[in-house]
Design an enzyme around this catalytic site. Sequence first.
Site, PDB file in Angstrom:
ATOM      1  N   ARG A 176       2.690  -2.640   7.542  1.00  0.00           N
ATOM      2  CA  ARG A 176       1.591  -1.772   7.019  1.00  0.00           C
ATOM      3  C   ARG A 176       1.146  -1.169   8.435  1.00  0.00           C
ATOM      4  O   ARG A 176      -0.180  -0.907   8.533  1.00  0.00           O
ATOM      5  CB  ARG A 176       0.636  -2.580   6.291  1.00  0.00           C
ATOM      6  N   SER A 226      -2.652  -4.623  -3.543  1.00  0.00           N
ATOM      7  CA  SER A 226      -2.923  -6.079  -2.749  1.00  0.00           C
ATOM      8  C   SER A 226      -3.788  -5.677  -1.807  1.00  0.00           C
ATOM      9  O   SER A 226      -3.735  -4.724  -1.069  1.00  0.00           O
ATOM     10  CB  SER A 226      -1.596  -6.338  -1.886  1.00  0.00           C
ATOM     11  N   GLU A 296      -6.040  -4.753   3.671  1.00  0.00           N
ATOM     12  CA  GLU A 296      -4.796  -3.592   3.862  1.00  0.00           C
ATOM     13  C   GLU A 296      -5.478  -2.249   3.424  1.00  0.00           C
ATOM     14  O   GLU A 296      -5.295  -1.177   4.013  1.00  0.00           O
ATOM     15  CB  GLU A 296      -3.724  -3.965   3.037  1.00  0.00           C
TER      16      GLU A 296
HETATM   17  C1  LIG Z   1      -1.506  -0.569  -8.481  1.00  0.00           C
HETATM   18  C2  LIG Z   1      -1.291  -0.450  -7.034  1.00  0.00           C
HETATM   19  C3  LIG Z   1       0.146  -1.199  -6.573  1.00  0.00           C
HETATM   20  C4  LIG Z   1       0.507  -0.855  -5.140  1.00  0.00           C
HETATM   21  N1  LIG Z   1       1.599  -1.479  -4.630  1.00  0.00           N
HETATM   22  C5  LIG Z   1       1.913  -1.208  -3.341  1.00  0.00           C
HETATM   23  C6  LIG Z   1       3.153  -1.905  -3.090  1.00  0.00           C
HETATM   24  O1  LIG Z   1       3.917  -2.320  -3.676  1.00  0.00           O
HETATM   25  N2  LIG Z   1       3.343  -1.714  -1.472  1.00  0.00           N
HETATM   26  C7  LIG Z   1       2.597  -0.833  -0.755  1.00  0.00           C
HETATM   27  O2  LIG Z   1       3.087  -0.942   0.330  1.00  0.00           O
HETATM   28  N3  LIG Z   1       1.488  -0.420  -1.095  1.00  0.00           N
HETATM   29  C8  LIG Z   1       1.074  -0.565  -2.462  1.00  0.00           C
HETATM   30  N4  LIG Z   1      -0.015  -0.041  -2.877  1.00  0.00           N
HETATM   31  C9  LIG Z   1      -1.096   0.710  -1.879  1.00  0.00           C
HETATM   32  C10 LIG Z   1      -0.861   2.259  -1.881  1.00  0.00           C
HETATM   33  O3  LIG Z   1      -0.405   2.683  -3.125  1.00  0.00           O
HETATM   34  C11 LIG Z   1      -0.070   2.443  -0.527  1.00  0.00           C
HETATM   35  O4  LIG Z   1      -0.449   2.153   0.660  1.00  0.00           O
HETATM   36  C12 LIG Z   1       0.382   4.050  -0.388  1.00  0.00           C
HETATM   37  O5  LIG Z   1       1.372   4.062   0.286  1.00  0.00           O
HETATM   38  C13 LIG Z   1      -0.902   4.845  -0.171  1.00  0.00           C
HETATM   39  O6  LIG Z   1      -0.405   6.338  -0.298  1.00  0.00           O
HETATM   40  P1  LIG Z   1      -1.760   7.218  -0.840  1.00  0.00           P
HETATM   41  O7  LIG Z   1      -1.239   8.753  -0.795  1.00  0.00           O
HETATM   42  O8  LIG Z   1      -2.328   6.930  -1.963  1.00  0.00           O
HETATM   43  O9  LIG Z   1      -2.529   6.977   0.445  1.00  0.00           O
HETATM   44  P2  LIG Z   1      -4.156   7.041   0.553  1.00  0.00           P
HETATM   45  O10 LIG Z   1      -4.844   5.988  -0.067  1.00  0.00           O
HETATM   46  O11 LIG Z   1      -4.681   8.381   0.227  1.00  0.00           O
HETATM   47  O12 LIG Z   1      -4.442   7.213   2.097  1.00  0.00           O
HETATM   48  C14 LIG Z   1      -3.858   5.892   2.900  1.00  0.00           C
HETATM   49  C15 LIG Z   1      -3.723   6.214   4.289  1.00  0.00           C
HETATM   50  O13 LIG Z   1      -2.858   6.969   4.702  1.00  0.00           O
HETATM   51  C16 LIG Z   1      -3.483   8.076   5.561  1.00  0.00           C
HETATM   52  N5  LIG Z   1      -2.674   9.123   4.735  1.00  0.00           N
HETATM   53  C17 LIG Z   1      -2.307   9.594   3.641  1.00  0.00           C
HETATM   54  N6  LIG Z   1      -1.357  10.770   3.654  1.00  0.00           N
HETATM   55  C18 LIG Z   1      -1.395  11.280   4.930  1.00  0.00           C
HETATM   56  C19 LIG Z   1      -0.651  12.265   5.659  1.00  0.00           C
HETATM   57  N7  LIG Z   1      -0.262  13.184   5.006  1.00  0.00           N
HETATM   58  N8  LIG Z   1      -0.666  12.230   7.000  1.00  0.00           N
HETATM   59  C20 LIG Z   1      -1.427  11.314   7.638  1.00  0.00           C
HETATM   60  N9  LIG Z   1      -1.981  10.364   7.235  1.00  0.00           N
HETATM   61  C21 LIG Z   1      -2.054  10.025   5.812  1.00  0.00           C
HETATM   62  C22 LIG Z   1      -4.844   8.012   5.083  1.00  0.00           C
HETATM   63  O14 LIG Z   1      -5.597   8.821   6.186  1.00  0.00           O
HETATM   64  C23 LIG Z   1      -5.278   6.678   4.866  1.00  0.00           C
HETATM   65  O15 LIG Z   1      -5.466   6.185   5.989  1.00  0.00           O
HETATM   66  C24 LIG Z   1      -0.475  -0.124  -4.302  1.00  0.00           C
HETATM   67  C25 LIG Z   1      -1.822   0.535  -4.728  1.00  0.00           C
HETATM   68  C26 LIG Z   1      -2.122   0.402  -6.093  1.00  0.00           C
HETATM   69  C27 LIG Z   1      -3.264   0.835  -6.624  1.00  0.00           C
END
Ligand SMILES: Cc1cc2nc3c(=O)[nH]c(=O)nc-3n(C[C@H](O)[C@H](O)[C@H](O)COP(=O)(O)OP(=O)(O)OC[C@H]3O[C@@H](n4cnc5c(N)ncnc54)[C@H](O)[C@@H]3O)c2cc1C
Length: 304
Positions: A176, A226, A296
């Site tokens: 992470r 999580s 996280e």
């Molecule tokens: C139901 C559910 C299940 C999930 N299961 C998992 C799982 O199995 N494994 C897991 O690892 N995670 C899981 N997650 C968490 C989440 O989906 C991941 O961390 C995902 O990668 C976040 O992506 P996002 O586009 O939503 O990022 P955001 O939530 O929008 O941003 C997260 C971080 O990434 C940064 N960021 C986003 N895009 C960029 C970019 N283009 N350039 C620079 N920085 C950027 C943001 O600044 C922020 O700090 C889950 C979430 C939910 C709601």
Amino acid sequence: MTDLKKELAKGINEKNIIKDADMREHTSFKAGGHASLLVIPSDKNELKFAVKTLYASQMPYMIMGNGSNILVRDGGYKGALIKLGEAFAFISADKDIIHAGCGALMSQVANEALKKGLGGFEFAGGIPGSIGGAVFMNAGAYGGEMKDIIKSVNVISRDGEREYELVPEKLQLEYRHSIFCDTCDIIESVKIKLHEESKDKIKSMMKELTERRNNKQPLSLPSAGSFFKRPKGYYAGRLIEDAGLKGLTVGGAQVSQLHAGFIVNKGGATAGDIIELMHMVQATVMDKYGVMLEAEVRIIGEEA
Ligand SMILES: Cc1cc2nc3c(=O)[nH]c(=O)nc-3n(C[C@H](O)[C@H](O)[C@H](O)COP(=O)(O)OP(=O)(O)OC[C@H]3O[C@@H](n4cnc5c(N)ncnc54)[C@H](O)[C@@H]3O)c2cc1C
């Protein structure tokens, strides 16, 4: 702020510059405060313009993808969130390489991989984020992580002045964590390397993993997945469950009855509810097992 909005409107369609944006509408937790500005660029030029303008104005800003790992405190984020979504969601494939814009959803990339008969992305198809967010977080599931498949990342520097490419050795990908957590540079697109695989095999693996998610995760309620990182040698969910905390509730926030590693929004949760519950879980687990659980979820903004 009005001046800054005007400045931004010189290079970005005004309807994509939203003042006082309610982040309940832009995060999977459906909780939390407002962002002073939400900017949604419609291409790379607009993105670079936004970043340069904000950088020069010294207003804090942060990139977001699909908002599935972000919680904004109830006092709001006194800065600009730059949302990279559909406009950055291109996906193309060349042999065993898929090139995806940062805004492409993991499910879209997984479907493209299936269509092309490329294996190796099955683990990621159920993660509800963008591929940019997944690189940032080095997202992972079911034994796979982004680290295993990234070939290169196209990056825009935080001040919008420089574009460059990073290879995996430079990405500092750990559990992470990626280099972007420290540099705050912008992930513009990602190339991932997969392998030829039978479509039936990919499909059946995706189906199996979807069933596991559906059975084990509280997907009908808003959450950010999580809530805590996995502490070395333990599982956060197991520690929380063993501590008897399943179902613990603060306001609208609850430790999921189905999966203790999730904090869910049962309805009307504030960020304050979620954060108070987080502290209660951390204190109890520390007290009982001497393990500090680290969030996280990225918690930003100011307290109410
Ligand atoms: C139901 C559910 C299940 C999930 N299961 C998992 C799982 O199995 N494994 C897991 O690892 N995670 C899981 N997650 C968490 C989440 O989906 C991941 O961390 C995902 O990668 C976040 O992506 P996002 O586009 O939503 O990022 P955001 O939530 O929008 O941003 C997260 C971080 O990434 C940064 N960021 C986003 N895009 C960029 C970019 N283009 N350039 C620079 N920085 C950027 C943001 O600044 C922020 O700090 C889950 C979430 C939910 C709601």
